[in-house]
Design a protein around this motif. Sequence first.
Motif, PDB file in Angstrom:
ATOM      1  N   UNK A 214       1.018  -1.225   0.033  1.00 28.95           N
ATOM      2  CA  UNK A 214      -0.019   0.015  -0.040  1.00 28.95           C
ATOM      3  C   UNK A 214       0.907   1.025  -0.059  1.00 28.95           C
ATOM      4  N   UNK A 215       0.267   2.467   0.220  1.00 31.75           N
ATOM      5  CA  UNK A 215       1.113   3.656   0.017  1.00 31.75           C
ATOM      6  C   UNK A 215       0.236   4.768   1.006  1.00 31.75           C
ATOM      7  N   UNK A 216       0.995   5.877   1.122  1.00 36.28           N
ATOM      8  CA  UNK A 216       0.396   6.880   2.208  1.00 36.28           C
ATOM      9  C   UNK A 216      -0.980   7.651   1.726  1.00 36.28           C
ATOM     10  N   UNK A 217      -1.083   7.525   0.460  1.00 34.71           N
ATOM     11  CA  UNK A 217      -2.302   8.278  -0.203  1.00 34.71           C
ATOM     12  C   UNK A 217      -3.370   7.464   0.303  1.00 34.71           C
ATOM     13  N   UNK A 218      -3.284   5.860   0.155  1.00 34.11           N
ATOM     14  CA  UNK A 218      -4.354   5.212   0.278  1.00 34.11           C
ATOM     15  C   UNK A 218      -4.603   5.028   1.833  1.00 34.11           C
ATOM     16  N   UNK A 219      -3.734   5.071   2.848  1.00 34.59           N
ATOM     17  CA  UNK A 219      -3.664   5.195   4.398  1.00 34.59           C
ATOM     18  C   UNK A 219      -4.768   6.264   4.720  1.00 34.59           C
ATOM     19  N   UNK A 220      -4.229   7.717   4.006  1.00 30.95           N
ATOM     20  CA  UNK A 220      -4.866   9.036   4.460  1.00 30.95           C
ATOM     21  C   UNK A 220      -6.399   9.018   3.891  1.00 30.95           C
ATOM     22  N   UNK A 221      -6.615   8.215   2.981  1.00 31.86           N
ATOM     23  CA  UNK A 221      -7.906   8.077   2.425  1.00 31.86           C
ATOM     24  C   UNK A 221      -8.564   7.358   3.279  1.00 31.86           C
ATOM     25  N   UNK A 222      -8.189   6.113   3.677  1.00 34.70           N
ATOM     26  CA  UNK A 222      -8.925   5.483   4.967  1.00 34.70           C
ATOM     27  C   UNK A 222      -9.280   6.277   6.151  1.00 34.70           C
ATOM     28  N   UNK A 223      -7.858   7.072   6.457  1.00 30.05           N
ATOM     29  CA  UNK A 223      -8.180   7.722   7.779  1.00 30.05           C
ATOM     30  C   UNK A 223      -9.514   8.848   7.470  1.00 30.05           C
ATOM     31  N   UNK A 224      -9.466   9.430   6.279  1.00 29.20           N
ATOM     32  CA  UNK A 224     -10.405  10.443   6.072  1.00 29.20           C
ATOM     33  C   UNK A 224     -11.865  10.005   5.936  1.00 29.20           C
ATOM     34  N   UNK A 225     -11.700   8.870   5.542  1.00 24.19           N
ATOM     35  CA  UNK A 225     -13.124   7.909   5.645  1.00 24.19           C
ATOM     36  C   UNK A 225     -13.887   7.736   7.138  1.00 24.19           C
ATOM     37  N   UNK A 226     -12.929   7.046   7.961  1.00 25.98           N
ATOM     38  CA  UNK A 226     -12.962   7.019   9.224  1.00 25.98           C
ATOM     39  C   UNK A 226     -13.393   8.117   9.881  1.00 25.98           C
ATOM     40  N   UNK A 227     -12.589   9.169   9.771  1.00 24.29           N
ATOM     41  CA  UNK A 227     -13.189  10.433  10.362  1.00 24.29           C
ATOM     42  C   UNK A 227     -14.423  11.067   9.988  1.00 24.29           C
ATOM     43  N   UNK A 228     -14.532  11.018   9.014  1.00 25.51           N
ATOM     44  CA  UNK A 228     -15.898  11.639   8.187  1.00 25.51           C
ATOM     45  C   UNK A 228     -17.108  10.963   8.795  1.00 25.51           C
ATOM     46  N   UNK A 229     -16.987   9.451   8.986  1.00 20.09           N
ATOM     47  CA  UNK A 229     -17.986   8.649   9.582  1.00 20.09           C
ATOM     48  C   UNK A 229     -18.055   8.595  11.149  1.00 20.09           C
ATOM     49  N   UNK A 230     -17.066   9.223  11.479  1.00 19.94           N
ATOM     50  CA  UNK A 230     -17.028   9.347  13.251  1.00 19.94           C
ATOM     51  C   UNK A 230     -16.620   7.582  13.653  1.00 19.94           C
ATOM     52  N   UNK A 231     -15.879   7.070  12.969  1.00 17.41           N
ATOM     53  CA  UNK A 231     -15.637   5.687  13.444  1.00 17.41           C
ATOM     54  C   UNK A 231     -14.152   5.473  13.849  1.00 17.41           C
ATOM     55  N   UNK A 232     -14.306   4.437  14.745  1.00 21.37           N
ATOM     56  CA  UNK A 232     -13.006   4.150  15.515  1.00 21.37           C
ATOM     57  C   UNK A 232     -12.314   2.987  15.135  1.00 21.37           C
ATOM     58  N   UNK A 233     -11.156   3.001  14.426  1.00 19.45           N
ATOM     59  CA  UNK A 233     -10.374   1.913  13.808  1.00 19.45           C
ATOM     60  C   UNK A 233      -9.905   1.166  15.227  1.00 19.45           C
TER      61      UNK A 233
END
Length: 286
Positions: A114-133
């Motif tokens: 994987x790569x940083x951009x993909x990880x940041x996209x995952x974090x963005x979606x988690x934050x936008x949905x208010x989810x805890x990873x």
Amino acid sequence: MSKSISKLYRIDALTDMHPGSGKNDYSIIDHTVQRDAGSGLPCINGSSFKGATKQWMAQNGKTDVEIKPIFGSDTTANSKTPSGDSHQGGSTFMKAHLLALSVPCDLAPNVTVTCPAVIKNLIKWSDNLGLDLGSGVGKDLNQLSNLSFGDNKSTVHSLTPTLIDGHLSLYHLNIKETISSDLKDAITTIFSVEDNRFCLISDKFFMRLTNDLNLPVVPRNALDNGVSKNLWYVQVIPSGSQFFVPIIWGDDVQEKLFKDIQSKPMQIGGDASIGLGFTTINSISC
């Protein structure tokens, strides 16, 4: 009124996948995969994933009465079924985003890349949905996405020293750096991979590994009495690759119906008759 439930799921490809774009641009590849319009990375469109999920639930014993509140009537929201009713689905199926690509390595049959951009996209979606990873996972993923890749962006980071001096195929990327063991739990939580099967590469080379020139292509052939009548080429996402997909369930009942059969393989995309598109689905948010 029941409260909606947002979840993030990981899709693990058990076999090669062909979520087809439906396009033919008359290039050497007859059938390409779906791609995100913004990033250009392979994806699974929401409509494709929703349709696959509905079929999967029906095949695994869920009744029309259970399925209809999730997916709605078998018509558009503005028209009516023959019985006279019209029902919009209560759940929202987002696009599935590429999380990791399975890549051959000279020290292992394949590694999850994987790569940083993909990880940041995952974090963005988690934050936008208010989810805890998970405890500390978001913080560790942020740290992972900020690793350095050298002046020419060709440095490869591995989770274990056993892959050091190994090479990823295609661009012969040399694995030179080891990821801090402090980040192991976060990586395991999200990607569910063995220590010697995970690498992080730069956005630059991840984009190259996933472009049309480098994704695998499978030849298909129509035979008539042993004579080739039609040869075509299908682009695939290699087995072992991963996507993440956000789903917003209408209520806890709908989420539980999905959870009940979550351990059973789901087929996504085309060419099911030759074994393409078989996946498993796992939750990656609390």
